[in-house]
Scaffold this active site. Structure first.
Site, PDB file in Angstrom:
ATOM      1  CB  SER A  43     -30.078 -13.153   7.804  1.00  0.00           C
ATOM      2  OG  SER A  43     -30.735 -13.528   6.607  1.00  0.00           O
ATOM      3  CB  SER A  45     -34.580 -13.384   5.473  1.00  0.00           C
ATOM      4  OG  SER A  45     -33.725 -14.084   4.593  1.00  0.00           O
ATOM      5  CB  SER A 197     -37.897 -11.505   4.603  1.00  0.00           C
ATOM      6  OG  SER A 197     -37.347 -11.646   3.308  1.00  0.00           O
TER       7      SER A 197
END
Length: 251
Positions: A43, A45, A197
Site C-alpha cells: 500500500s 501509506s 494512512s
C-alpha cells in the site's frame, strides 16, 4: 570401477547434495526467524519513504523477540526477551493490535507517556509543534500517463530524525485530532503519507501498538519494482525494476 562401486559413489553423491540442501534450508530458516525477514509493501501509506512494490528486510533482533517474532505467532512466552525499545522515528513492522495477525508498517512517532496531537496538519509532541518544512512536490504518474503533484515536506522529530511526509489534502480527516496519551508499554505509529494512512490516529482501526506486537525494524530495500508489475515477472525487470532503490537503507 565396478558397477557396485559406481552405484555406491552415486548414492554418496546424491546424499551429499541432499545434505547440502537440508543445511541451506535450516540456515535460511534460522536467518528468517531470528535475524532478517523479508516483507513487501502493498500500500501507499508510507510514500514517499516506501513505495508500493518495494521489498525490504526487517531485522528481527533489533527490539528483541516476542511471540510475534515467530511464524504463526507461537505462544512460547509472554512479553519480550532481550528487549530494546524502538527509537522515535524508526520504521517498524508490527502486528495489527485488532487481530494480532495482519502485518503493518509505520513510523514510530509517540513513545510511552507522550502526548500526541495533529493540529491543522502539523504534528505536535508533548505540546510542541514538530518542525515541518516544504521541500517541493512529490511527482507520480496517474492513469493515462498524466503527472500528479503532491506537496512534500521534511519533518524533524525532537531527537533529530528527519524524514519526508506527504500532504495530499488540506484539513484531511486525520489533520486535526484530540490529544492522544500513549500508555506505558505502547507506541504511537503514523504513516508518512499522512492523508492516506490508517494508523494510530484511528483508535478503532489501529490505535496504540503494544511493545509485544513489534516484529522488527525496516532496514534495507533489497528489490523494488513498479506497482503494476510483479516480482516473478522477470521479463519486465529491465523496464519496471526501480534499480536506484535497490540496497537503499530505510530511514
Amino acid at each position: 570401477m565396478s558397477v557396485d562401486a559406481e552405484k555406491t559413489a552415486s548414492k554418496g553423491s546424491n546424499w551429499e547434495t541432499v545434505r547440502v540442501v537440508i543445511h541451506a534450508l535450516i540456515l535460511a530458516l534460522i536467518v528468517r526467524v531470528f535475524l532478517f525477514q523479508p516483507f513487501n509493501i502493498p500500500s501507499g501509506s508510507m510514500i514517499p519513504t516506501l513505495l508500493i512494490g518495494d521489498y525490504l528486510f526487517v531485522s528481527k533482533y533489533t527490539y528483541g523477540y516476542s511471540r510475534y517474532s515467530f511464524p504463526f505467532g507461537l505462544n512460547l512466552f509472554s512479553g519480550r526477551v532481550w528487549a530494546a525499545e524502538p527509537k522515535r522515528g524508526d520504521v517498524v513492522v508490527f502486528k495489527l493490535p485488532r487481530d494480532n495477525e495482519t502485518d503493518y508498517i509505520k513510523r514510530v512517532i509517540g513513545l510511552p507517556g507522550d502526548e500526541i496531537q495533529m493540529i491543522h496538519g502539523v504534528l505536535h509532541i508533548n505540546g510542541e509543534a514538530v518542525d515541518k518544512k516544504k521541500v517541493g512536490d512529490f511527482v507520480t504518474e496517474a492513469v493515462g500517463g498524466r503527472e500528479r503533484h503532491f506537496t512534500r515536506y521534511m519533518e524533524t522529530l525532537p531527537n533529530g530524525v528527519t524524514y519526508p511526509v506527504l500532504d495530499l489534502v488540506n484539513e484531511g480527516v486525520g489533520d486535526n485530532t484530540d490529544v492522544y496519551e500513549v500508555p506505558e508499554g505502547h507506541f504511537f505509529m503514523m504513516g508518512d503519507n499522512r492523508d492516506n494512512s490508517t494508523d494510530s490516529r484511528f483508535l478503532s482501526e489501529v490505535g496504540f501498538v503494544p511493545f509485544e506486537n513489534l516484529v522488527g525494524k525496516a532496514q534495507v530495500i533489497f528489490f523494488s519494482i513498479d506497482e503494476d508489475a510483479s516480482f516473478w515477472q522477470v521479463w519486465r525487470w529491465p523496464t519496471d525494476v526501480r534499480w536506484d532503490r535497490i540496497f537503499k537503507t530505510v530511514n
